[in-house]
Scaffold this active site. Structure first.
Site, PDB file in Angstrom:
ATOM      1  N   ASN A 120      81.204 -55.854 -40.135  1.00  0.00           N
ATOM      2  CA  ASN A 120      80.512 -55.546 -41.380  1.00  0.00           C
ATOM      3  C   ASN A 120      79.773 -54.219 -41.241  1.00  0.00           C
ATOM      4  O   ASN A 120      78.888 -54.090 -40.394  1.00  0.00           O
ATOM      5  CB  ASN A 120      79.514 -56.657 -41.721  1.00  0.00           C
ATOM      6  CG  ASN A 120      80.209 -57.929 -42.141  1.00  0.00           C
ATOM      7  OD1 ASN A 120      81.067 -57.909 -43.015  1.00  0.00           O
ATOM      8  ND2 ASN A 120      79.853 -59.039 -41.520  1.00  0.00           N
TER       9      ASN A 120
ATOM     10  N   GLY B 211      67.251 -62.541 -34.994  1.00  0.00           N
ATOM     11  CA  GLY B 211      66.673 -63.003 -33.743  1.00  0.00           C
ATOM     12  C   GLY B 211      67.621 -63.807 -32.869  1.00  0.00           C
ATOM     13  O   GLY B 211      68.703 -64.218 -33.288  1.00  0.00           O
TER      14      GLY B 211
ATOM     15  N   CYS C 287      77.337 -61.010 -41.717  1.00  0.00           N
ATOM     16  CA  CYS C 287      77.051 -61.153 -40.290  1.00  0.00           C
ATOM     17  C   CYS C 287      76.709 -59.807 -39.663  1.00  0.00           C
ATOM     18  O   CYS C 287      77.426 -58.828 -39.825  1.00  0.00           O
ATOM     19  CB  CYS C 287      78.268 -61.753 -39.598  1.00  0.00           C
ATOM     20  SG  CYS C 287      78.051 -62.000 -37.839  1.00  0.00           S
TER      21      CYS C 287
ATOM     22  N   GLU D  31      64.702 -62.408 -43.344  1.00  0.00           N
ATOM     23  CA  GLU D  31      65.732 -62.674 -44.341  1.00  0.00           C
ATOM     24  C   GLU D  31      66.422 -64.003 -44.054  1.00  0.00           C
ATOM     25  O   GLU D  31      66.655 -64.369 -42.904  1.00  0.00           O
ATOM     26  CB  GLU D  31      66.753 -61.541 -44.368  1.00  0.00           C
ATOM     27  CG  GLU D  31      66.156 -60.238 -44.867  1.00  0.00           C
ATOM     28  CD  GLU D  31      67.147 -59.076 -44.895  1.00  0.00           C
ATOM     29  OE1 GLU D  31      66.968 -58.197 -45.759  1.00  0.00           O
ATOM     30  OE2 GLU D  31      68.071 -59.046 -44.069  1.00  0.00           O
TER      31      GLU D  31
END
Length: 413
Positions: free
Chosen positions: A341, A210, A384, A126
């Site tokens: 989040n 990552g 995030c 993504e």
């Protein structure tokens, strides 16, 4: 923000966008992501005379990174024979767009598919675009999945599949510029929220899926190409690499890449950071802070960003704020406070807003800028700590539970 605020662009919508050539022949090596000297070697191997190779590399470089073409036939000042040779032996194709989502706040998230390259099947990552007044930030992934298993991070629940190549890292930037009309002869999508003037993508952050410093060589190559003045020409002060604290490669980043540095800190004590960010067991806070203090070129105009996710009753006390100020003493720094989040299955909660503001006020009074990051793209899981490839997510997450959670959070942003 309700689910109705989210727009998902399916394959029909994507087909209406500026057309770019997809990777139909992944077995061909790509010219994207090669340093000039490596591109020159490949061209010489395919018969380009030594006396011409510097000129040919300059031509191809310009078409790839200034004009943004994805088809050799568009290289109009390159001879037909040369274009045919390039097409026969190489590719400059873009990755496949599996899905594009647009949040109610203008945030865009692309699910991209790349060839297996040893993974056994095609892989998906993504990439997220975040528009703000006067700037547009692209959040780029460096790996498929992640090895770090940070307990509050959604990406960390997806096991590492493989590193992305330099080509695949750069391809995210090239594709986003295609989609946003940020190359010559490209149109900006109707209704898109982008900066009113200048570039649509002004900043790049290595904060996607990552740990960039566990893929150091590919990340280094990609960022050196992205900051090359004769190509994409992004200022190194507008490129930020975020790491959880891989200390040896922090030193190398300063010496060999020279971009801005961000540290995923999240705790001020080793015992807590060991739990939140397990790499701390290998590189504890003392070693991490020493590496930060040694980062080249630090000044009040060139600060390290420390990211600190606000977790209710975990790391958000005023005592934590005091320890944070002590920990960063002597480091030109900015502290980004990140309201947690939510993602399906997490046991953490976001700190109360009043507590976040108290925490920020204390740090501000100590002389550190401490902006509270506005959550962006929550309705499309683009914020995030929420990135995770859709194919992995859909196997493990109950969509109804996710929608119920998002409805419960309506109005929070």
């Amino acid at each position: 923000m309700s689910m109705a605020a989210t727009e998902t662009l399916n394959r029909t919508d994507i087909a209406k966008a500026p057309q770019v050539r997809l990777a139909a022949q992944p077995e061909k090596p790509s010219l994207i992501g090669l340093l000039r000297e490596d591109m020159a070697k490949l061209l010489v191997e395919k018969g380009v005379p030594e006396r011409q190779v510097k000129m040919r590399v300059s031509q191809v470089w310009h078409w790839l990174y200034v004009r943004g073409v994805s088809d050799f036939n568009e290289m109009s000042n390159v001879s037909k024979d040369m274009r045919e040779m390039l097409s026969a032996h190489f590719t400059i194709a873009r990755p496949e767009i599996v899905e594009e989502q647009v949040s109610g706040d203008g945030t865009r998230k692309w699910l991209l598919r790349f060839p297996p390259r040893g993974a056994g099947r095609p892989v998906e990552i993504e990439t997220v675009y975040i528009p703000e007044e006067g700037r547009g930030t692209l959040c780029i992934s460096s790996q498929v999945g992640c090895t770090l298993t940070c307990s509050f991070c959604h990406t960390g629940t997806q096991k590492l599949v493989r590193n992305l190549t330099a080509e695949e890292i750069l391809a995210q930037l090239l594709l986003a510029r295609d989609r946003l009309g940020d190359f010559p002869d490209r149109d900006t999508p109707q209704g898109a929220i982008v900066p009113a003037e200048g570039r649509k993508i002004t900043n790049v952050v290595m904060m996607g899926m990552g740990e960039p410093l566990y893929n150091f060589e590919n990340v280094k190559t990609a960022l050196l190409i992205a900051s090359d003045g004769d190509g994409l020409s992004l200022s190194k002060r507008r490129i930020t690499l975020s790491t959880s604290g891989i200390v040896p490669e922090i030193y190398r980043t300063g010496e060999e890449i020279g971009v801005m540095l961000a540290i995923s800190l999240h705790a001020v004590r080793d015992d807590l950071r060991d739990m939140l960010v397990p790499i701390n067991k290998k590189y504890p806070l003392k070693e991490l802070m020493e590496a930060c203090r040694a980062y080249p070129g630090l000044s009040n105009a060139r600060r390290i960003t420390f990211e600190y996710v606000m977790l209710k009753d975990v790391n958000d006390s005023l005592e934590d704020a005091k320890e944070l100020v002590k920990l960063l003493k002597g480091i030109p720094a900015k502290i980004n406070l990140i309201p947690f989040n939510p993602w399906p299955g997490t046991n953490y909660q976001c700190s109360d807003w009043e507590q976040i503001e108290k925490f920020a006020d204390f740090i501000n009074q100590a002389g550190y800028a401490s902006p509270i990051r506005t959550p962006r793209g929550r309705d499309i899981l683009a914020a995030c700590g929420q990135l995770k490839s859709d194919s992995e997510r859909m196997r493990k997450v109950d969509r109804l539970a996710f929608e119920a959670m998002m409805i419960a959070n309506h109005g929070e942003d």
